[in-house]
Design a protein around this motif. Structure first.
Motif, short mmCIF file in Angstrom:
data_model
loop_
_atom_site.label_atom_id
_atom_site.label_comp_id
_atom_site.label_asym_id
_atom_site.label_seq_id
_atom_site.Cartn_x
_atom_site.Cartn_y
_atom_site.Cartn_z
N UNK A 35 -7.00 -0.96 6.51
CA UNK A 35 -6.34 -2.23 6.84
C UNK A 35 -5.39 -2.66 5.72
N UNK A 36 -5.74 -2.32 4.47
CA UNK A 36 -4.86 -2.66 3.36
C UNK A 36 -3.61 -1.80 3.37
N UNK A 37 -3.76 -0.55 3.79
CA UNK A 37 -2.60 0.33 3.90
C UNK A 37 -1.63 -0.22 4.95
N UNK A 38 -2.16 -0.67 6.07
CA UNK A 38 -1.31 -1.23 7.12
C UNK A 38 -0.64 -2.52 6.66
N UNK A 39 -1.33 -3.33 5.87
CA UNK A 39 -0.72 -4.54 5.30
C UNK A 39 0.42 -4.17 4.36
N UNK A 40 0.26 -3.08 3.63
CA UNK A 40 1.32 -2.63 2.73
C UNK A 40 2.51 -2.12 3.53
N UNK A 41 2.25 -1.39 4.60
CA UNK A 41 3.33 -0.96 5.48
C UNK A 41 4.15 -2.16 5.93
#
Length: 269
Positions: free
Chosen positions: A78-84
């Motif tokens: 979920x943090x990766x998607x927030x970074x995207x």
């Protein structure tokens, strides 16, 4: 936005595109976003965002160290998607580079939908080939996401054709055999691989693994040399931050200088 847009814009300027990699969550979630913005501001045309994974068998020591820091800091999908979402908001196409297991565990259809909703351009999937990825291909097609598969010097002509026929966005050509990492000189396997790959597709071809400075970037992008449409750099960006563990501002300055050097390289080619 598809990565093909960035490659087309670079081609219109008579140059190769610069693709920059960092793992999400490295060195922290917020500092990763700050670093990625620096890379965009100083010349990256496409951002390749690593999804930290516990068993990075294809990654060299810099990528492994950065991914481990991200995992220890609590970075999750979920943090990766927030970074995207934060990086894609700059207007630069942002793709996730990930081993397949995290996507499979998350749910392929759900991952594709959430990536598209975050503004992501697609996935680079180093450890799965198109013939073993029908679920991902269907999900990516449903959400108009790029499907970036890898080709290597050991790929047969038949495998090259099969792989590139299923790619969308660009084709990722690994220029050296072995794990990721910076190298003193570019591989002599890259030119023949690009030429063989180009015979199978009209898609842009990005060359990665081992590029660490502007001179190497120029050699990879030069039309009378390797002739890549994109220069992919990862470990060198990570090292710029790892070299300044106690001074994030100095790390960002080093990152900016490196990005500018690489961007000059793809332009002077």
């Amino acid at each position: 936005m598809s990565t093909s847009t960035a490659f087309a814009a670079a081609k219109a300027e008579g140059r190769a595109a610069l693709v920059g990699y960092l793992p999400a969550g490295f060195p922290t979630h917020e500092r990763a976003i700050e670093a990625l913005h620096v890379m965009v501001e100083h010349g990256c045309d496409v951002i390749e965002l690593g999804l930290p994974y516990t068993d990075p068998v294809m990654d060299g020591p810099q990528v492994q160290a950065a991914a481990q820091m991200a995992l220890e800091g609590g970075t999750r999908t979920k943090d990766v998607l927030r970074t995207v979402e934060a990086v894609a908001a700059t207007g630069v196409p942002t793709v996730i580079m990930t081993y397949w297991n995290p996507v499979d565990r998350y749910g392929v259809a759900r991952f594709a939908a959430d990536l598209a909703n975050a503004g992501g351009a697609g996935l680079i999937t180093p450890d799965i080939t198109p013939d073993f990825a029908p679920e991902w291909i269907a999900a990516a097609d449903e959400h108009d996401l790029d499907k970036v598969f890898l080709v290597s010097p050991s790929s047969t002509d038949e495998r090259l054709a099969m792989t590139t026929s299923q790619c969308r966005g660009f084709v990722y050509a690994t220029a050296v055999m072995g794990v990721t990492g910076t190298r003193a000189q570019t591989s002599d396997l890259a030119g023949p691989l690009v030429a063989r790959t180009r015979r199978t597709t009209d898609l842009p071809i990005g060359v990665g693994l081992g590029i660490s400075n502007g001179d190497q970037a120029a050699a990879v992008a030069a039309r009378d040399g390797i002739g890549a449409d994109g220069v992919i750099v990862g470990s060198a960006f990570i090292r710029a931050l790892l070299d300044h563990p106690d001074d994030h501002a100095a790390g960002l300055r080093a990152l900016a200088a490196l990005t500018e050097d690489l961007a000059r390289g793809v332009r002077c080619a």
